[in-house]
Design an enzyme around this catalytic site. Structure first.
Site, PDB file in Angstrom:
ATOM      1  N   HIS A 117     -17.702  10.767 -38.412  1.00 35.51           N
ATOM      2  CA  HIS A 117     -17.508  11.964 -37.577  1.00 35.51           C
ATOM      3  C   HIS A 117     -16.871  11.532 -36.246  1.00 35.51           C
ATOM      4  CE1 HIS A 117     -18.331  15.539 -35.225  1.00 35.51           C
ATOM      5  NE2 HIS A 117     -18.588  16.178 -36.368  1.00 35.51           N
ATOM      6  N   GLU A 121     -11.418  17.384 -39.535  1.00 38.68           N
ATOM      7  CA  GLU A 121     -12.129  17.827 -38.335  1.00 38.68           C
ATOM      8  C   GLU A 121     -11.291  17.540 -37.094  1.00 38.68           C
ATOM      9  OE1 GLU A 121     -16.063  17.902 -37.972  1.00 38.68           O
ATOM     10  OE2 GLU A 121     -16.061  18.541 -40.037  1.00 38.68           O
TER      11      GLU A 121
HETATM   12  P1  PGA Z   1     -18.860  22.906 -34.886  1.00 35.80           P
HETATM   13  O1  PGA Z   1     -19.059  21.425 -35.427  1.00 35.80           O
HETATM   14  O2  PGA Z   1     -18.948  23.841 -36.069  1.00 35.80           O
HETATM   15  O3  PGA Z   1     -20.002  23.124 -33.919  1.00 35.80           O
HETATM   16  O4  PGA Z   1     -17.525  22.975 -34.238  1.00 35.80           O
HETATM   17  C1  PGA Z   1     -18.426  20.997 -36.597  1.00 35.80           C
HETATM   18  C2  PGA Z   1     -18.697  19.541 -36.827  1.00 35.80           C
HETATM   19  O5  PGA Z   1     -18.747  18.775 -35.878  1.00 35.80           O
HETATM   20  O6  PGA Z   1     -18.916  19.110 -37.964  1.00 35.80           O
END
Ligand code: PGA
Length: 219
Positions: free
Chosen positions: A95, A145
């Site tokens: 992540h 992401e």
């Molecule tokens: P968010 O986070 O939906 O709060 O933007 C997504 C993630 O970090 O997986």
């Protein structure tokens, strides 16, 4: 994988009492069979989660938010894939919050993927550029992401997500999901994209009502 993935990343949120409230509400709902619903609670709640869903026969899957790049042994503070697999089927790796706050390199991420795959855990590997695809095996799920979309309330433009997913597909057979400010209101913009097989949801997964709305909208 044919099912649509709806994954909840709780990050460093929720105590056991808070998780109990969330789970007891969720337990009252039904889960459509076309969805693979996965929750990534903090490590402290993995045991509680797995017992609760087993006893109450809830079709939720569990994932850990990280995994040690090493096996079991003298690695203080780390949790090995072998230990995680007692409670979980999935593991979140790479992540951007870990890449930036903990300086995780692609090499370290590869070691974590290797440990997970060896133990039969399914890795969901987060990436935000195409170079990060290198070394991701076909057993993984890729989560796109984009950093600016995470936790900002400003999700990525669906056209750009479609473009990125197309470029990933040109290089990899892994299923692709999207994460970044997904909400019950905008989620359909992403699930309708060709090559996007699901969503990774942070903030909006913490509230049981928003999360159930996302599940209903995805079914
Ligand atoms: P968010 O986070 O939906 O709060 O933007 C997504 C993630 O970090 O997986």
């Amino acid at each position: 994988m044919d099912k649509t993935i709806i994954a909840a990343n709780w990050k460093s949120n929720k105590t056991k009492i808070e998780a109990q409230k969330w789970l007891s509400e969720i337990a009252l709902k039904s889960f459509p069979s076309n969805l693979e619903v996965i929750v990534f609670p903090p490590f402290t709640l993995l045991d509680y989660f797995s017992s609760f869903i087993r006893v109450n026969d809830i079709p939720l899957k569990i994932g850990a938010q990280d995994v040690s790049p090493f096996g079991s042994g003298a690695y203080t503070g780390e949790v090995a894939a072998e230990q995680i697999k007692e409670f979980a089927d999935y593991v979140l790796i790479g992540h951007s919050e870990r890449r930036s706050n903990f300086s995780e390199s692609n090499e370290l991420i590869s070691q974590k993927i290797q440990q997970s795959v060896q133990q039969g855990l399914k890795p969901i590997v987060c990436i935000f550029d195409l170079q990060q695809l290198e070394g991701i095996p076909e057993e993984a799920i890729i989560s796109y992401e984009p950093v600016g979309a995470i936790g900002t309330g400003q999700p990525q433009d669906p056209g750009q997500v479609a473009e990125f997913a197309k470029n990933v597909k040109a290089k990899s057979n892994c299923p692709i999901i999207y994460g970044g400010s997904v909400s019950p209101d905008n989620m359909k913009n992403y699930l309708s994209i060709e090559n996007v097989s699901g969503l990774l949801i942070g903030g909006q997964s913490l509230d049981e009502n928003s999360f159930m709305k996302i599940i209903e909208n995805a079914s």
